[in-house]
Scaffold this motif. Structure first.
Motif, PDB file in Angstrom:
ATOM      1  N   THR A 174      19.162 -11.124  -0.684  1.00  0.00           N
ATOM      2  CA  THR A 174      18.730 -12.492  -0.928  1.00  0.00           C
ATOM      3  C   THR A 174      17.641 -12.900   0.064  1.00  0.00           C
ATOM      4  OG1 THR A 174      20.952 -13.043  -1.723  1.00  0.00           O
ATOM      5  CG2 THR A 174      19.508 -14.883  -1.137  1.00  0.00           C
ATOM      6  N   PHE A 175      16.550 -13.489  -0.448  1.00  0.00           N
ATOM      7  CA  PHE A 175      15.518 -14.036   0.422  1.00  0.00           C
ATOM      8  C   PHE A 175      16.010 -15.337   1.045  1.00  0.00           C
ATOM      9  CE2 PHE A 175      12.816 -11.338  -2.233  1.00  0.00           C
ATOM     10  CZ  PHE A 175      11.949 -10.813  -1.291  1.00  0.00           C
ATOM     11  N   SER A 176      15.451 -15.645   2.199  1.00  0.00           N
ATOM     12  CA  SER A 176      15.776 -16.928   2.826  1.00  0.00           C
ATOM     13  C   SER A 176      15.146 -18.070   2.016  1.00  0.00           C
ATOM     14  CB  SER A 176      15.267 -16.964   4.262  1.00  0.00           C
ATOM     15  OG  SER A 176      13.851 -16.821   4.290  1.00  0.00           O
ATOM     16  N   ASN A 177      15.758 -19.210   2.093  1.00  0.00           N
ATOM     17  CA  ASN A 177      15.269 -20.367   1.350  1.00  0.00           C
ATOM     18  C   ASN A 177      13.995 -20.932   1.977  1.00  0.00           C
ATOM     19  OD1 ASN A 177      17.370 -20.441  -0.577  1.00  0.00           O
ATOM     20  ND2 ASN A 177      18.705 -21.461   0.894  1.00  0.00           N
ATOM     21  N   PRO A 178      13.073 -21.441   1.159  1.00  0.00           N
ATOM     22  CA  PRO A 178      11.872 -22.094   1.715  1.00  0.00           C
ATOM     23  C   PRO A 178      12.241 -23.457   2.319  1.00  0.00           C
ATOM     24  CG  PRO A 178      11.906 -22.317  -0.655  1.00  0.00           C
ATOM     25  CD  PRO A 178      13.060 -21.433  -0.315  1.00  0.00           C
ATOM     26  N   SER A 179      11.352 -23.935   3.174  1.00  0.00           N
ATOM     27  CA  SER A 179      11.529 -25.247   3.807  1.00  0.00           C
ATOM     28  C   SER A 179      10.452 -26.199   3.300  1.00  0.00           C
ATOM     29  CB  SER A 179      11.448 -25.136   5.336  1.00  0.00           C
ATOM     30  OG  SER A 179      12.466 -24.279   5.833  1.00  0.00           O
ATOM     31  N   VAL A 180      10.865 -27.405   3.048  1.00  0.00           N
ATOM     32  CA  VAL A 180       9.938 -28.458   2.602  1.00  0.00           C
ATOM     33  C   VAL A 180       9.937 -29.566   3.648  1.00  0.00           C
ATOM     34  CG1 VAL A 180       9.400 -30.146   0.817  1.00  0.00           C
ATOM     35  CG2 VAL A 180      10.335 -27.916   0.175  1.00  0.00           C
ATOM     36  N   GLY A 181       8.751 -29.949   4.053  1.00  0.00           N
ATOM     37  CA  GLY A 181       8.627 -31.025   5.029  1.00  0.00           C
ATOM     38  C   GLY A 181       7.735 -32.153   4.516  1.00  0.00           C
ATOM     39  N   TYR A 182       8.040 -33.371   4.917  1.00  0.00           N
ATOM     40  CA  TYR A 182       7.251 -34.538   4.498  1.00  0.00           C
ATOM     41  C   TYR A 182       7.186 -35.520   5.666  1.00  0.00           C
ATOM     42  CZ  TYR A 182       5.871 -38.842   2.134  1.00  0.00           C
ATOM     43  OH  TYR A 182       5.228 -40.002   1.788  1.00  0.00           O
ATOM     44  N   THR A 183       5.977 -35.920   6.008  1.00  0.00           N
ATOM     45  CA  THR A 183       5.770 -36.926   7.061  1.00  0.00           C
ATOM     46  C   THR A 183       4.886 -38.050   6.521  1.00  0.00           C
ATOM     47  OG1 THR A 183       3.841 -35.734   7.923  1.00  0.00           O
ATOM     48  CG2 THR A 183       5.976 -35.215   8.910  1.00  0.00           C
ATOM     49  N   HIS A 184       5.157 -39.258   7.005  1.00  0.00           N
ATOM     50  CA  HIS A 184       4.418 -40.433   6.545  1.00  0.00           C
ATOM     51  C   HIS A 184       4.193 -41.353   7.737  1.00  0.00           C
ATOM     52  CE1 HIS A 184       4.285 -44.350   3.986  1.00  0.00           C
ATOM     53  NE2 HIS A 184       3.072 -43.902   4.340  1.00  0.00           N
ATOM     54  N   LYS A 185       2.947 -41.613   7.999  1.00  0.00           N
ATOM     55  CA  LYS A 185       2.580 -42.608   9.005  1.00  0.00           C
ATOM     56  C   LYS A 185       1.401 -43.415   8.473  1.00  0.00           C
ATOM     57  CE  LYS A 185      -0.046 -39.094  11.567  1.00  0.00           C
ATOM     58  NZ  LYS A 185      -0.212 -38.422  12.858  1.00  0.00           N
ATOM     59  N   ARG A 186       1.108 -44.494   9.149  1.00  0.00           N
ATOM     60  CA  ARG A 186       0.110 -45.411   8.624  1.00  0.00           C
ATOM     61  C   ARG A 186      -1.198 -44.661   8.329  1.00  0.00           C
ATOM     62  NH1 ARG A 186      -0.945 -50.952  11.659  1.00  0.00           N
ATOM     63  NH2 ARG A 186       1.254 -51.146  10.995  1.00  0.00           N
TER      64      ARG A 186
END
Length: 406
Positions: free
Chosen positions: A65-77
């Motif tokens: 099994t491959f490792s799971n991908p990571s999703v990132g989200y950032t929000h600033k002005r």
């Protein structure tokens, strides 16, 4: 291999039956092939060991099994960023883990064969003990029949006034002794039957061994047996599988020393517009280069190589010992049959005739009955030793347990 064996059971010629075809009822006759088939399908130890194979197969699924991908989200002005990252083992780490896990499955199956062979070995020995116990019980019944025949002769002599009642009393004492020995033999048969039932996880079952003891002996030759034996012995195969597993684990640990890069792609939205970002990050193996696990795996692989060699040498020695022991025990049994057992019928008849004609005493007649019983039981002890030696040969040659998971 079977043509070399010294003691063959008529039971071995009976067709093996599936466990479901054997009624688990008190007094059911069971042949050796049927019992071994029951062990294969119903042995508690074997059923428990099968879970180890399932666990090893689960480890293989994990390694694939491959490792799971990571999703990132950032929000600033004035700015939003979304990224996706994925670890990609580009230096063969995943392939090494898969090979190690597959080797682990092979090792678990080899261990299952070994447990299976050990269960068959115990069951075969218990079957032989039950068969001999039944035969010993029959010998004591024969001795009792001989005594009853002598009792009738003595009774006739006493009624005719040719002998005193002392002779009848002496035979009554001997009858009580034979009854006690017969009861002991019956108890041993019951214990042996309980051990056979326990081998298949059916403690309430009280089987009887089907078959009779027949001698068809041919001298064994170690050099003719060993080449095939060393390739199918469960102990050797299990050791070699464990050695291969340890070597694959070592390779996997070495591959694990390589860093696993993380690839990233992202989308950036800000006041200046939209842009796509690409990147990669990788750990620098400056301090931790997986030295400890590699050293441990290397030591384990070296240890397994030494153990495998020791097991092969021990297996060769055990087969030599088993073949020599079977040859010696069979020769002893054959010699006793020809020299000590052949005169037993004449001894019994001569003692009865001598007593009937008034030339012998009651003690001579009792001694003859006891001697006949002792000779028969001594021969039975020798046959039991031969049968157990045959089981040892079948174990040491890898014949028992070689049919599982081929």
């Amino acid at each position: 291999m079977r043509k070399y064996l010294g003691i063959l059971l008529v039971a071995l010629c009976l067709p093996a039956a599936r466990a479901a075809d054997l009624p688990a009822a008190l007094g059911t006759d069971v042949s050796l092939p049927q019992l071994l088939e029951l062990v294969k399908t119903s042995s508690p130890a074997l059923q428990a060991e099968r879970t180890q194979v399932a666990m090893a197969e689960a480890d293989l699924m994990t390694a694939q099994t491959f490792s799971n991908p990571s999703v990132g989200y950032t929000h600033k002005r004035g700015e939003k960023e979304t990224t996706i990252s994925q670890d990609i083992p580009i230096f063969g780490q995943r392939g090494a883990r898969i090979e190690s896990a597959r080797s682990g499955v092979d090792a678990a199956r080899a261990q299952l064969r070994l447990i299976y062979a050990q269960a068959l070995q115990d069951a075969a020995r218990d079957f032989m003990s039950l068969l001999v116990s039944q035969e010993r019980e029959k010998r004591w019944l024969d001795a009792k029949d001989d005594l009853e025949g002598a009792f009738r002769i003595v009774q006739g002599q006493v009624q005719a006034g040719a002998r005193s009642r002392y002779d009848l009393t002496r035979l009554e004492v001997e009858r009580a002794s034979l009854d006690a020995q017969l009861a002991q033999a019956q108890a041993e048969t019951l214990q042996a039957s309980a051990r056979v039932a326990a081998a298949v996880g059916a403690p309430a079952w009280r089987p009887r061994a089907a078959g009779s003891i027949v001698s068809h002996w041919t001298a064994l030759n170690f050099d003719a047996i060993w080449p095939q034996a060393q390739n199918r012995l469960p102990t050797v195969r299990a050791a070699l599988a464990q050695q291969a597993f340890a070597e694959k684990q070592l390779e996997a640990e070495r591959r694990q020393a390589y860093p696993t890069p993380t690839f990233m792609v992202g989308r950036l939205n800000n006041s200046e517009g939209r842009s796509t970002e690409y990147g990669v990050s990788v750990a620098i193996p400056l301090f931790d280069r997986n030295q400890g696990p590699i050293a441990r795996a290397a030591a384990e692989a070296d240890g397994m190589r030494l153990r495998s060699r020791a097991i092969v040498v021990a297996a060769e020695s055990e087969l030599r010992r088993a073949t020599e022991q079977l040859n010696r025990r069979q020769q002893l049994a054959d010699r006793f049959e020809k020299e000590g057992l052949s005169m037993v019928p004449q001894l019994r008849q001569m003692a009865q005739d001598s007593y009937t004609l008034g030339r012998g005493s009651i003690l001579d007649l009792v001694d003859a009955i006891q001697a006949v019983a002792e000779k028969k039981n001594t021969y039975l002890d020798l046959l039991e030793a031969v049968m157990q030696a045959e089981v040892d040969v079948r174990i040491a040659s890898g014949e028992l347990g070689a049919d599982l998971l081929e």
